[in-house]
Design an enzyme around this catalytic site. Structure first.
Site, PDB file in Angstrom:
ATOM      1  N   GLY A 493       8.252  -1.015  -1.832  1.00  0.00           N
ATOM      2  CA  GLY A 493       9.249  -0.353  -0.990  1.00  0.00           C
ATOM      3  C   GLY A 493       9.850  -1.239   0.073  1.00  0.00           C
ATOM      4  O   GLY A 493      10.403  -0.747   1.067  1.00  0.00           O
ATOM      5  N   THR A 535       6.545  -6.279   6.020  1.00  0.00           N
ATOM      6  CA  THR A 535       7.031  -5.455   7.125  1.00  0.00           C
ATOM      7  C   THR A 535       6.788  -6.142   8.454  1.00  0.00           C
ATOM      8  O   THR A 535       7.644  -6.145   9.350  1.00  0.00           O
ATOM      9  CB  THR A 535       6.338  -4.085   7.111  1.00  0.00           C
ATOM     10  OG1 THR A 535       6.682  -3.404   5.893  1.00  0.00           O
ATOM     11  CG2 THR A 535       6.772  -3.238   8.290  1.00  0.00           C
ATOM     12  N   LYS A 723       2.240  -3.110  11.802  1.00  0.00           N
ATOM     13  CA  LYS A 723       1.497  -4.158  11.100  1.00  0.00           C
ATOM     14  C   LYS A 723       1.299  -3.695   9.659  1.00  0.00           C
ATOM     15  O   LYS A 723       1.349  -2.503   9.367  1.00  0.00           O
ATOM     16  CB  LYS A 723       0.164  -4.457  11.788  1.00  0.00           C
ATOM     17  CG  LYS A 723      -0.692  -3.264  12.120  1.00  0.00           C
ATOM     18  CD  LYS A 723      -1.882  -3.665  12.984  1.00  0.00           C
ATOM     19  CE  LYS A 723      -2.655  -2.447  13.469  1.00  0.00           C
ATOM     20  NZ  LYS A 723      -3.774  -2.806  14.357  1.00  0.00           N
ATOM     21  N   GLU A 727      -3.405  -3.380   1.477  1.00  0.00           N
ATOM     22  CA  GLU A 727      -4.505  -4.165   0.924  1.00  0.00           C
ATOM     23  C   GLU A 727      -5.864  -3.674   1.414  1.00  0.00           C
ATOM     24  O   GLU A 727      -6.859  -3.754   0.700  1.00  0.00           O
ATOM     25  CB  GLU A 727      -4.315  -5.640   1.280  1.00  0.00           C
ATOM     26  CG  GLU A 727      -3.048  -6.231   0.687  1.00  0.00           C
ATOM     27  CD  GLU A 727      -3.022  -7.742   0.754  1.00  0.00           C
ATOM     28  OE1 GLU A 727      -3.817  -8.384   0.042  1.00  0.00           O
ATOM     29  OE2 GLU A 727      -2.203  -8.288   1.517  1.00  0.00           O
TER      30      GLU A 727
END
Length: 771
Positions: A493, A535, A723, A727
């Site tokens: 995304g 991001t 942040k 993962e």
């Protein structure tokens, strides 16, 4: 990195913090999204690769005459023809040839390549090539590779690659190509282990795992006029560009890498993979060439590292953790790939986020005669978290303390150093609060039946990679906006999030924003897509570019109206203030004197102090926290994951729905890693190189209840305090499943937790109990 820019006051509705529709949804649903395999160039040939059948052998001769005589075959390429280029590549260690010349070091290593007019002819030509081998001793396991009499996989000094990034490259120690150590309190360690009231020690094994993505590695290459153009399914186009330029002795600007959509990556398409072979084949053919791996070929292109580990953890009887000692070996295969960084990250993850009196970690990255291992989602943390957390739970059981309570007493607090030696970034999260939320979501205090267990896991992942990203945001004369940023859209995304950030800064609807894919000729530089950095870092570059563009619009209005800039603001596509208002297209026309022109904002992220190296970092610590509930059938050993909960401690969720989907995908991959995924080798040869024998997670494997909890404290280094995520849940889920299974009465020292292994362990425990 410098502090985040303070956004000018706007009267706009927030575009961030909302679950906006995906920018790529329409193209993908309608089948219009273009992937590397969809690229068709005039006169394009089809490439196929001949791969070694033996794991270790000397090449005596190669007979290509039959292949070269086939109608439709344009060329056959051997490694000996590439000697005028730099014969070795590898981003961490230059240890790999484009095509094997004198020796093959793993079953599946490329030996020759064919370019033909059609795929069937190329395949037939490859099959007709005859290679005469002289077999050599095989080191197919970690134990064999580190033995005193192990056959050397490589000889000579190690050459650092362009992106080694981990300080001085020490001399190779036998088949160990890299070593990472952490030491804090050596005297205290000896005392803690000698005086420990409670000690847990064990040996553990983690298997090699395939980073299955629906799209296999695919590259189209065109080589002509001293220039290479690649259309590649890669996550790191700018790093690939640099490595290809270095390999073929070209200026960086003469290599162009274009990345369409990716059909999944998960680290399998990090750094350079099939690009060198495809480019070399196009060079010899003098025509464009496409190489698209089959699944079995991708499985010998990259994988997750297998690992052996010895760990000892001590505590006092009241549950105070004292020390941890870890010795681990990671099987990086025949070539280093990203092994050194995986080794360092595993070393960082090994202590776990606890307050220790003393810690010792010694991690080795080991060559073997198996396929190269590289990046896979949450590497290092996935390897170590289930082991460390299993030992924490065992200490809690021996001390008679609730596993959640022992974590409350010992977890690091915000601001405390994470690395035991005090280097790097301190903790920036409330781990206790996060794990309590996860435990509650799986019914921690609810009664549970026999053979049912609940577990939690807490860990950290060094995230962000090198903090270098640039972006530009361009507004056209009609007020529409184009974002150019090098991050790769591979299903996570990224294009949607970048559009939301730009829209927020400019106070426009996201429908007015287009985000382009990476093209290294035109897209600003971005270090890579991975390590949860898109991001955080690329997004911060976009925010800064959007703020720069907004400032240019405000200054244009101030100059045109003869007023002070300070009294103006942007709101819903207009600049207003001083009793006036103008839409963006009007201001652009005012700026250039006609209906045309464009306004461009630039944004940059770079290290503001130091070099931005791994040792100085990381950019941020990604939180790896999960809880799980499992049930086990003692008659069959089958484990069912019934409930999971994960924490996405993201600072600010730019798009909450995307955060949730990221964690759900990570949970399912974590279930696969925990319960059934395993690459099986026999004498160095992969025996389950297909999706019938290699089991990947399916919808039926999803837990009945999956809870994703988003935590927003605006404490991240990215835009609006964000942040990265996606993962942490992958590392935390296998660990939570392992601790839950132990809570059900079946502690395990080897993954995956297959029914046979679990059943055998139950028999062992029952026999021991009856004695």
């Amino acid at each position: 990195m410098s502090a985040r820019p303070t956004a000018d006051p706007t009267a706009a509705a927030d575009r961030v913090g909302r679950s906006e529709r995906r920018k790529d949804a329409g193209e993908k649903i309608r089948g219009r999204a273009q992937f590397a395999g969809d690229i068709n160039l005039p006169r394009m040939l089809h490439g196929k690769v001949l791969r070694a059948e033996l794991p270790h052998a000397r090449i005596v001769s190669i007979d290509t005459s039959a292949a070269e005589a086939m109608p439709g075959v344009v060329c056959v390429l051997l490694g000996s023809e590439l000697e005028h280029f730099d014969p070795y590549w590898g981003h961490a260690i230059k240890d790999r040839q484009i095509l094997a010349v004198d020796r093959v070091r793993f079953a599946g290593e490329p030996v020759a390549a064919v370019a033909a007019e059609d795929e069937a002819t190329a395949e037939a030509a490859v099959r007709s090539i005859v290679v005469d081998y002289e077999e050599l001793p095989v080191a197919g396991t970690i134990a064999e590779a580190i033995a005193d009499d192990a056959p050397p996989i490589h000889e000579g000094a190690l050459r650092p690659g362009l992106f080694h990034g981990l300080g001085e490259l020490a001399e190779r120690e036998g088949n160990v190509c890299y070593r990472y150590r952490l030491d804090a309190g050596s005297v205290e360690l000896a005392e803690a282990e000698a005086e420990a009231e409670l000690t847990v020690e064990g040996e553990y094994e983690f298997p090699a795992v395939y980073q299955y993505a629906m799209e296999t590695h695919t590259v189209v290459a065109e080589f002509g006029d001293g220039e290479i153009t690649l259309w590649a399914s890669c996550q790191h186009p700018f790093l690939v560009r640099a490595e290809i330029a270095d390999l073929f002795n070209l200026p960086i600007g003469r290599v162009r890498v274009i990345v369409p959509y990716l059909g999944g990556g998960f680290g399998s398409k990090s750094y350079t993979k099939m690009e060198p072979i495809t480019a070399a084949l196009a060079w010899k053919a003098g025509r464009p060439v496409r190489i698209a791996n089959r699944v079995d070929e991708s499985m010998v292109t990259t994988r997750r590292h297998g690992m052996r580990c010895r760990m000892t953890t001590t505590a006092s009887r009241d549950g105070k953790l004292r020390s941890r000692s870890v010795r681990l070996w990671l099987d990086t295969g025949a070539y280093a790939d990203n092994g050194p960084r995986v080794c360092a990250t595993a070393g960082d993850a090994a202590p776990g986020p606890y307050a220790w009196d003393a810690v010792h970690v010694d991690a080795s990255c080991v060559y073997s005669n198996t396929a190269p291992a590289g990046s896979y989602r949450a590497f290092g943390a996935v390897h170590m978290q289930w082991i460390g957390e299993s030992q924490i739970d065992e200490l809690a059981r021996r001390a008679g303390i609730d596993p959640l309570e022992i974590r409350r007493r010992n977890l690091l607090r915000p601001g405390q150093p994470v690395r035991p030696d005090g280097t790097g970034k301190p903790l920036d999260a409330d781990l206790v609060g996060d794990v309590e939320k996860a435990a509650a979501a799986v019914g921690w205090d609810e009664p549970k039946g026999e053979w049912t267990g609940r577990g939690v896991s807490v860990g950290l992942l060094a995230a962000g990679a090198h903090p270098v990203s640039r972006a530009n945001v361009r507004m056209e004369a009609d007020g529409t906006v184009e974002v150019n940023v090098g991050t790769t859209e591979m299903g996570q995304g990224a294009r949607t999030v970048m559009a939301q950030i730009a829209a927020q800064e400019l106070a426009i609807d996201t429908d007015r924003v287009t985000v382009q894919g990476a093209d290294t000729r035109f897209t600003p530089y971005d270090r890579s897509t991975g390590a949860s950095r898109s991001t955080t870092l690329a997004g911060l570059a976009v925010q800064r570019a959007g703020a720069d563009l907004r400032e240019r619009l405000l200054k244009t209005a101030a100059g045109a109206w003869g007023v002070e800039r300070a009294g103006l603001e942007v709101a819903e596509g207009v600049v207003r203030g001083a009793g006036r208002e103008a839409a963006y297209p009007e201001l652009i026309a005012e700026r250039f004197g006609f209906v045309g022109g464009e306004v461009v904002g630039e944004g940059e992220v770079r290290p503001e102090q130091g070099s931005g190296s791994y040792a100085e970092g990381p950019v941020f610590w990604e939180i790896c926290i999960a809880a799980a509930e499992v049930g086990v059938d003692p008659e069959t050993g089958r484990v069912e994951v019934t409930r999971t909960a994960t924490i996405a401690d993201v600072g600010k969720a730019i798009n909450p729905l995307l955060v949730e989907r990221q964690d759900e995908g990570a949970v399912l991959q974590g279930v696969g890693n925990a319960l059934f995924e395993e690459m099986v080798y026999a004498d160095g040869v992969l025996t389950n190189d297909n999706l019938l024998d290699y089991r990947v997670p399916r919808i039926e494997d999803m837990p009945a209840q999956m809870t994703g909890i988003i935590v927003e404290n605006a404490d991240g280094p990215g835009p609006y305090g964000a942040k990265g995520c996606g993962e942490g849940a992958q590392a935390a889920t296998p660990a939570a499943i392992a601790t839950a299974l132990a809570d059900a009465g079946v502690p395990m020292n080897e993954l995956p937790l297959t029914p046979e292994r679990v059943w055998r362990r139950i028999q062992e425990l029952q026999e021991a109990k009856s004695r």
